[in-house]
Each structure stands twice: as C-alpha cells, then as structure tokens.
Scaffold this motif. Structure first.
Motif, PDB file in Angstrom:
ATOM      1  N   TRP A  87      18.024  -4.076 -55.728  1.00 34.17           N
ATOM      2  CA  TRP A  87      16.568  -4.166 -55.634  1.00 34.17           C
ATOM      3  C   TRP A  87      16.126  -5.444 -54.911  1.00 34.17           C
ATOM      4  CZ3 TRP A  87      12.309  -1.411 -55.885  1.00 34.17           C
ATOM      5  CH2 TRP A  87      11.087  -1.966 -56.266  1.00 34.17           C
ATOM      6  N   GLY A  88      16.536  -6.596 -55.390  1.00 32.55           N
ATOM      7  CA  GLY A  88      16.142  -7.860 -54.775  1.00 32.55           C
ATOM      8  C   GLY A  88      16.590  -7.998 -53.331  1.00 32.55           C
ATOM      9  N   PRO A  89      17.872  -7.747 -53.021  1.00 29.04           N
ATOM     10  CA  PRO A  89      18.318  -7.839 -51.626  1.00 29.04           C
ATOM     11  C   PRO A  89      17.583  -6.903 -50.679  1.00 29.04           C
ATOM     12  CG  PRO A  89      20.204  -7.895 -53.090  1.00 29.04           C
ATOM     13  CD  PRO A  89      18.995  -7.586 -53.948  1.00 29.04           C
ATOM     14  N   GLY A  90      17.056  -5.795 -51.186  1.00 28.97           N
ATOM     15  CA  GLY A  90      16.275  -4.901 -50.333  1.00 28.97           C
ATOM     16  C   GLY A  90      15.043  -5.608 -49.778  1.00 28.97           C
ATOM     17  N   PHE A  91      14.367  -6.390 -50.617  1.00 33.37           N
ATOM     18  CA  PHE A  91      13.205  -7.162 -50.169  1.00 33.37           C
ATOM     19  C   PHE A  91      13.619  -8.236 -49.167  1.00 33.37           C
ATOM     20  CE2 PHE A  91      11.800  -5.319 -54.133  1.00 33.37           C
ATOM     21  CZ  PHE A  91      10.462  -5.051 -53.927  1.00 33.37           C
TER      22      PHE A  91
ATOM     23  N   LEU B 173       7.316 -19.071 -42.536  1.00 34.79           N
ATOM     24  CA  LEU B 173       8.502 -19.648 -43.184  1.00 34.79           C
ATOM     25  C   LEU B 173       8.314 -19.732 -44.698  1.00 34.79           C
ATOM     26  CD1 LEU B 173       9.509 -22.509 -40.717  1.00 34.79           C
ATOM     27  CD2 LEU B 173      10.701 -20.342 -41.110  1.00 34.79           C
ATOM     28  N   LEU B 174       7.091 -20.009 -45.121  1.00 28.85           N
ATOM     29  CA  LEU B 174       6.797 -20.083 -46.556  1.00 28.85           C
ATOM     30  C   LEU B 174       7.086 -18.753 -47.240  1.00 28.85           C
ATOM     31  CD1 LEU B 174       5.515 -21.495 -49.054  1.00 28.85           C
ATOM     32  CD2 LEU B 174       3.298 -20.634 -48.246  1.00 28.85           C
ATOM     33  N   VAL B 175       6.530 -17.673 -46.679  1.00 25.31           N
ATOM     34  CA  VAL B 175       6.713 -16.352 -47.304  1.00 25.31           C
ATOM     35  C   VAL B 175       8.158 -15.892 -47.202  1.00 25.31           C
ATOM     36  CG1 VAL B 175       6.131 -13.907 -47.052  1.00 25.31           C
ATOM     37  CG2 VAL B 175       4.324 -15.624 -47.117  1.00 25.31           C
ATOM     38  N   LEU B 176       8.796 -16.147 -46.069  1.00 23.31           N
ATOM     39  CA  LEU B 176      10.213 -15.791 -45.947  1.00 23.31           C
ATOM     40  C   LEU B 176      11.026 -16.507 -47.010  1.00 23.31           C
ATOM     41  CD1 LEU B 176      12.396 -14.295 -44.300  1.00 23.31           C
ATOM     42  CD2 LEU B 176      12.623 -16.372 -42.902  1.00 23.31           C
ATOM     43  N   GLY B 177      10.766 -17.787 -47.215  1.00 18.89           N
ATOM     44  CA  GLY B 177      11.483 -18.547 -48.235  1.00 18.89           C
ATOM     45  C   GLY B 177      11.214 -18.022 -49.637  1.00 18.89           C
ATOM     46  N   MET B 178       9.972 -17.631 -49.909  1.00 22.53           N
ATOM     47  CA  MET B 178       9.620 -17.064 -51.217  1.00 22.53           C
ATOM     48  C   MET B 178      10.442 -15.813 -51.509  1.00 22.53           C
ATOM     49  SD  MET B 178       5.466 -17.223 -51.171  1.00 22.53           S
ATOM     50  CE  MET B 178       4.528 -18.691 -51.586  1.00 22.53           C
ATOM     51  N   VAL B 179      10.473 -14.910 -50.535  1.00 22.22           N
ATOM     52  CA  VAL B 179      11.171 -13.630 -50.743  1.00 22.22           C
ATOM     53  C   VAL B 179      12.678 -13.852 -50.890  1.00 22.22           C
ATOM     54  CG1 VAL B 179      11.656 -11.352 -49.777  1.00 22.22           C
ATOM     55  CG2 VAL B 179       9.379 -12.349 -49.533  1.00 22.22           C
ATOM     56  N   LEU B 180      13.236 -14.721 -50.063  1.00 24.72           N
ATOM     57  CA  LEU B 180      14.672 -14.995 -50.148  1.00 24.72           C
ATOM     58  C   LEU B 180      15.026 -15.599 -51.503  1.00 24.72           C
ATOM     59  CD1 LEU B 180      14.686 -14.348 -47.091  1.00 24.72           C
ATOM     60  CD2 LEU B 180      16.215 -16.293 -46.787  1.00 24.72           C
ATOM     61  N   ALA B 181      14.257 -16.579 -51.950  1.00 21.99           N
ATOM     62  CA  ALA B 181      14.546 -17.240 -53.225  1.00 21.99           C
ATOM     63  C   ALA B 181      14.453 -16.257 -54.380  1.00 21.99           C
ATOM     64  CB  ALA B 181      13.582 -18.407 -53.437  1.00 21.99           C
ATOM     65  N   TRP B 182      13.377 -15.449 -54.399  1.00 22.57           N
ATOM     66  CA  TRP B 182      13.207 -14.496 -55.504  1.00 22.57           C
ATOM     67  C   TRP B 182      14.254 -13.389 -55.460  1.00 22.57           C
ATOM     68  CZ3 TRP B 182      11.897  -9.241 -54.865  1.00 22.57           C
ATOM     69  CH2 TRP B 182      11.756  -8.546 -56.073  1.00 22.57           C
TER      70      TRP B 182
END
Length: 257
Positions: free
Chosen positions: A35-39, A58-67
């Motif tokens: 589930w998470g890696p799909g995002f 970059l902010l949103v990309l970092g948010m999605v990667l971290a979560w």
C-alpha cells in the motif's frame, strides 16, 4: 490529464504484480505491505514526468516518501512470520472457488482505485512547476508533521505493547490509545489533510479534497475502524474500553457512573 492516465496505468500494473505475488505466496497480506510503496511510486512518476524542482514539489514528494516507506516497513515487520491477516483469511474461506477473481477485483484493483483517489492532491502539486511554498504550504506541512508523528507514535506504542508476553490477548489502552481506539488511523487521515492544504496553494487545488475525504471515510467507516473492531466486539474488556474512549478523534476518556 496525461499524468492521471500514466498514474492509473502504473497503479494497475503494480497492483496486478502484487496480486501475482500474493497468489504465489498464498497470502493476500501482500496488499497491505504494498500500500505505502504504491503512493511512493505514483509520486515519483508524477515528479519525474514533470522535470524541474520547486520547494513545494520537493516538500510533497518528501512527505509521500517518508510516509509510504515508513508504513511499508512497519507493516512488513508487523506481519513477518505471522501468516495471512485475519481479514484476508476469512475472505479466502468465504469466497471459495471465486477467491482468485474476487481477490483481484475487490482487494488489489479496488485498492488501486482508492490509491489513485487519495493521491489526487499529490498529482495536483507535482503537476505544477510554479511558485514557492507560501502560507498554505507551510500550514499543510505542519498538519502533515503532526499526523505523521501521531501515526508513527501510535504504531510504535502498539508494537511495544504486543512484544510483551504478559499482554498477549489484551487490548492496549495506554499512551495515545487512551484517547482514541485508533490513533494510528487518525494520524494517517490528518497527514493527508496536510497534503491537501499544500495542494490548495495550486490553482484549482480545492478539487483535490477528494483525496483526504476518501482516506478519512475509508479508515473511519469502511476498511479501518469497522473491520478491526468487529474482531473484538462482544468482549467485556473491549466493550468497556469502547464506552470510555472515542473511536477515532482523540479526546479525554469518559467517566462512567
């Protein structure tokens, strides 16, 4: 629009691959780990299809990667050597000869559709190469940070609780779980509202509200709280806990007379 179709195609292929792995392993819990890696995959695809960086992207990309990566690691460690999750095991028995087709459609492809809906704020932000952060993005980052650490802290508290042999068969009612029966789900919903607030700084970003609405309703009313609580319904300790403690939004426990 092309980003949406590219994301849809990628998610369809990804969920089909997860389904094949699940069939080989005879374990549909693969869907939860994936589930998470799909995002993460959708975010990376959207980012690299639109070259050029801005602080907001970059902010949103970092948010999605971290979560997404934290969640995947957490679920992998939680499920390791424990067999198929009770929900999928029950469906395996219930669906019988239709298990494969129903698994593909109702577990994997359905999750793919939901993933795309939840990702709409991400696609809005990563599809726009203009502008800096701004007040809405900063506010969204703060909301996301609160939700992220709330979810991570709740998961950590639950994992530590379950590792203690004396807690076997018991229900956690301490830490964040004293104020909400599902603080991890609450934190997850909050962080997606944070990403939506960032999307509001993009023209037309208000339409991305479908993302946080989907994940909030999903967790609170569909596959999160209801399914998990059905497992404990009727147990005196759980019923007492449920009478005192909010299901989702944290609040102080009720004092029963």
């Amino acid at each position: 629009m092309t980003d949406v179709w590219a994301a849809a195609l990628a998610v369809g292929l990804y969920m089909t691959a997860l389904f094949v792995i699940a069939v080989v392993r005879k374990d549909n819990s693969v869907a939860d780990i994936g589930w998470g890696p799909g995002f993460v995959g959708v975010a990376l695809l959207a980012y690299f299809r639109n070259p050029g960086w801005t602080p907001r992207r970059l902010l949103v990309l970092g948010m999605v990667l971290a979560w997404g990566l934290r969640l995947a690691v957490h679920i992998f460690l939680r499920n390791r050597n424990k067999g198929e999750d009770f929900r999928y095991a029950a469906w395996r028995a219930k669906w019988g000869k239709f298990f494969l087709i129903r698994s593909y459609l109702q577990v994997f492809l359905l999750q793919g559709i939901l993933l795309l809906l939840i990702c709409v704020p991400v696609l809005f932000v990563l599809g726009d190469r203009r502008g800096g952060l701004g007040g809405l993005a900063v506010a969204g980052a703060a909301v996301w940070l609160f939700g992220f650490f709330f979810e991570a802290a709740a998961d950590l508290q639950l994992a530590r609780f379950k590792r203690r042999p004396e807690n076997k068969g018991r229900i956690i009612t301490t830490g964040l779980w004293r104020y909400s029966r599902h603080p991890n789900y609450f934190g997850e919903a909050v962080l997606w509202w944070g990403i939506f607030f960032v999307a509001l700084s993009v023209p037309g970003g208000w339409m991305a509200v479908i993302g946080p609405l989907t994940i909030t309703c999903l967790l609170r009313f569909v596959s999160g709280v209801p399914i998990l609580e059905r497992k404990y319904r009727g147990r005196p300790d759980f019923e007492d806990y449920a009478r005192r403690t909010n299901a989702f939004v944290p609040w102080f426990p009720k004092t029963l007379s």
